[in-house]
Design a protein around this motif. Structure first.
Motif, PDB file in Angstrom:
ATOM      1  N   LEU A 169      -1.135   3.911   4.436  1.00 55.51           N
ATOM      2  CA  LEU A 169      -0.689   2.706   3.738  1.00 55.51           C
ATOM      3  C   LEU A 169       0.048   3.049   2.453  1.00 55.51           C
ATOM      4  O   LEU A 169       1.038   2.394   2.099  1.00 55.51           O
ATOM      5  CB  LEU A 169      -1.885   1.795   3.448  1.00 55.51           C
ATOM      6  CG  LEU A 169      -2.434   1.034   4.655  1.00 55.51           C
ATOM      7  CD1 LEU A 169      -3.767   0.390   4.315  1.00 55.51           C
ATOM      8  CD2 LEU A 169      -1.440  -0.027   5.128  1.00 55.51           C
ATOM      9  N   ASP A 170      -0.414   4.066   1.740  1.00 61.12           N
ATOM     10  CA  ASP A 170       0.294   4.493   0.535  1.00 61.12           C
ATOM     11  C   ASP A 170       1.711   4.948   0.877  1.00 61.12           C
ATOM     12  O   ASP A 170       2.678   4.589   0.189  1.00 61.12           O
ATOM     13  CB  ASP A 170      -0.465   5.635  -0.146  1.00 61.12           C
ATOM     14  CG  ASP A 170      -1.754   5.171  -0.824  1.00 61.12           C
ATOM     15  OD1 ASP A 170      -1.852   3.970  -1.124  1.00 61.12           O
ATOM     16  OD2 ASP A 170      -2.640   6.012  -1.043  1.00 61.12           O
ATOM     17  N   SER A 171       1.844   5.731   1.943  1.00 56.10           N
ATOM     18  CA  SER A 171       3.168   6.210   2.361  1.00 56.10           C
ATOM     19  C   SER A 171       4.041   5.053   2.833  1.00 56.10           C
ATOM     20  O   SER A 171       5.239   4.981   2.514  1.00 56.10           O
ATOM     21  CB  SER A 171       3.030   7.242   3.483  1.00 56.10           C
ATOM     22  OG  SER A 171       2.318   8.383   3.044  1.00 56.10           O
ATOM     23  N   MET A 172       3.471   4.133   3.589  1.00 53.08           N
ATOM     24  CA  MET A 172       4.223   3.007   4.124  1.00 53.08           C
ATOM     25  C   MET A 172       4.724   2.096   3.010  1.00 53.08           C
ATOM     26  O   MET A 172       5.839   1.561   3.083  1.00 53.08           O
ATOM     27  CB  MET A 172       3.355   2.235   5.117  1.00 53.08           C
ATOM     28  CG  MET A 172       3.103   2.999   6.412  1.00 53.08           C
ATOM     29  SD  MET A 172       1.634   2.437   7.308  1.00 53.08           S
ATOM     30  CE  MET A 172       2.019   0.714   7.529  1.00 53.08           C
ATOM     31  N   LEU A 173       3.924   1.937   1.957  1.00 54.55           N
ATOM     32  CA  LEU A 173       4.343   1.082   0.855  1.00 54.55           C
ATOM     33  C   LEU A 173       5.533   1.696   0.121  1.00 54.55           C
ATOM     34  O   LEU A 173       6.474   0.985  -0.252  1.00 54.55           O
ATOM     35  CB  LEU A 173       3.179   0.865  -0.116  1.00 54.55           C
ATOM     36  CG  LEU A 173       3.423  -0.185  -1.198  1.00 54.55           C
ATOM     37  CD1 LEU A 173       3.625  -1.561  -0.574  1.00 54.55           C
ATOM     38  CD2 LEU A 173       2.266  -0.225  -2.195  1.00 54.55           C
ATOM     39  N   GLU A 174       5.513   2.995  -0.069  1.00 51.78           N
ATOM     40  CA  GLU A 174       6.638   3.664  -0.717  1.00 51.78           C
ATOM     41  C   GLU A 174       7.891   3.546   0.138  1.00 51.78           C
ATOM     42  O   GLU A 174       8.994   3.291  -0.382  1.00 51.78           O
ATOM     43  CB  GLU A 174       6.305   5.135  -0.960  1.00 51.78           C
ATOM     44  CG  GLU A 174       7.440   5.919  -1.614  1.00 51.78           C
ATOM     45  CD  GLU A 174       7.890   5.347  -2.942  1.00 51.78           C
ATOM     46  OE1 GLU A 174       9.093   5.458  -3.252  1.00 51.78           O
ATOM     47  OE2 GLU A 174       7.046   4.768  -3.663  1.00 51.78           O
TER      48      GLU A 174
END
Length: 328
Positions: A169-174
């Motif tokens: 989720l952290d990667s997807m948000l970026e």
């Protein structure tokens, strides 16, 4: 013991979705004016924030009444949101929620693999709902996130773990933020106005709410910093717009799939920004579904005649693109 564990899983899954919708609704309300200022495509009617908020509020209210698995919960929320959706962005958001639901039936909690499948189905539903889908919009943001989720799911050492989901989720948000920034150069209307896409920015806010719900944190207060157009004045109406008869029509019509395809063709002839998507997951005894219809038309009369001649119209609202709506 197994029943008890399933019940606990359902509670955890429900709690995450309820918090996601609650946080998303709060964030859309807080950033609504900013989203409206960005709204220049497909028409500069400055209502993206309001439309996405109305859709999310309907989804949140519906979810609070559901006690089913994740897929059924999202399907209930998506169906209610679809029936209440307004505008391009609001309708597409409802379509996405309904699309997310399909592969999550039977799931009691979210994993990166399940989210990957949900995003895939949501993307297919969204692109197919539009008669003339274009990049540089919330579709581009969605597809960037979908591609990232696919990579994260394939690379995860323990794909069923909560850690794998959080890291993804952290990667997807970026990736979503980068995709929003890129929209300014992908559509001439956005480049000319010096703004990022409004619907794509709204979707970024919703993905951040999902991240916060899963991690038990709060949405990022700095999420939108640096995005172009947030401080601008609301988009100006095109010259002479107040004297034109262009309307936005939202309605629900009961049709079989062939009838829906025929209606799409006819509306493409008399209008633009056509969205046609089924509300119901299953057909009735006559093989028909309720379909949510959105169209911008030069005049209401011709589009209305086409719609009412196509099948049973259960709801119908027409609004001047820069005026007050009327119901029939």
């Amino acid at each position: 013991m197994m029943v008890e564990q399933q019940h606990k899983g359902r509670i955890r899954g429900h709690a995450a979705v309820h918090r996601w919708f609650f946080l998303a609704e709060q964030a859309l309300r807080a950033h609504g004016d900013s989203l409206n200022r960005l709204n220049v495509f497909p028409v500069a009617d400055s209502d993206t924030g309001a439309n996405m908020l109305a859709t999310m509020a309907a989804a949140r209210q519906a979810a609070e009444q559901s006690e089913e698995d994740l897929g059924a919960l999202l399907a209930t929320a998506g169906t209610e949101a679809m029936a209440e959706a307004r505008g391009n962005s609001g309708t597409l958001l409802a379509v996405l929620l309904s699309g997310f639901a399909e592969p999550l039936h039977g799931h009691e909690r979210l994993t990166i693999g399940a989210l990957d499948q949900a995003l895939e189905h949501g993307s297919v539903r969204a692109w197919s709902a539009l008669s003339d889908p274009v990049g540089g919009t919330m579709l581009s943001v969605l597809d960037a996130v979908r591609a990232c989720a696919r990579q994260q799911a394939a690379a995860a050492e323990e794909p069923e773990s909560r850690t794998a989901l959080i890291d993804s989720l952290d990667s997807m948000l970026e990736v979503a933020r980068q995709a929003v920034v890129a929209t300014e150069g992908e559509l001439e209307a956005l480049t000319r106005a010096g703004v990022v896409d409004s619907g794509g920015t709204g979707l970024l806010i919703i993905f951040d709410a999902l991240r916060a719900a899963v991690t038990g944190t709060e949405p990022d207060p700095h999420l939108l910093e640096g995005l172009h157009g947030l401080e601008r004045e609301p988009a100006a109406q095109p010259a002479g717009a107040e004297d034109e008869d262009h309307v936005e029509i939202m309605c629900t019509v009961r049709l079989d799939p062939l009838g829906a395809a025929s209606l799409r063709h006819q509306l493409d002839e008399v209008g633009e920004s056509v969205i046609i998507t089924p509300i119901d997951a299953e057909a009735d005894e006559q093989g028909s579904y309720r379909w949510r219809i959105h169209v911008h038309a030069g005049t209401e009369e011709e589009a209305s005649q086409v719609i009412h001649a196509s099948g049973e119209v259960t709801t119908y609202t027409a609004a001047p693109l820069y005026g007050a709506e009327t119901e029939h």
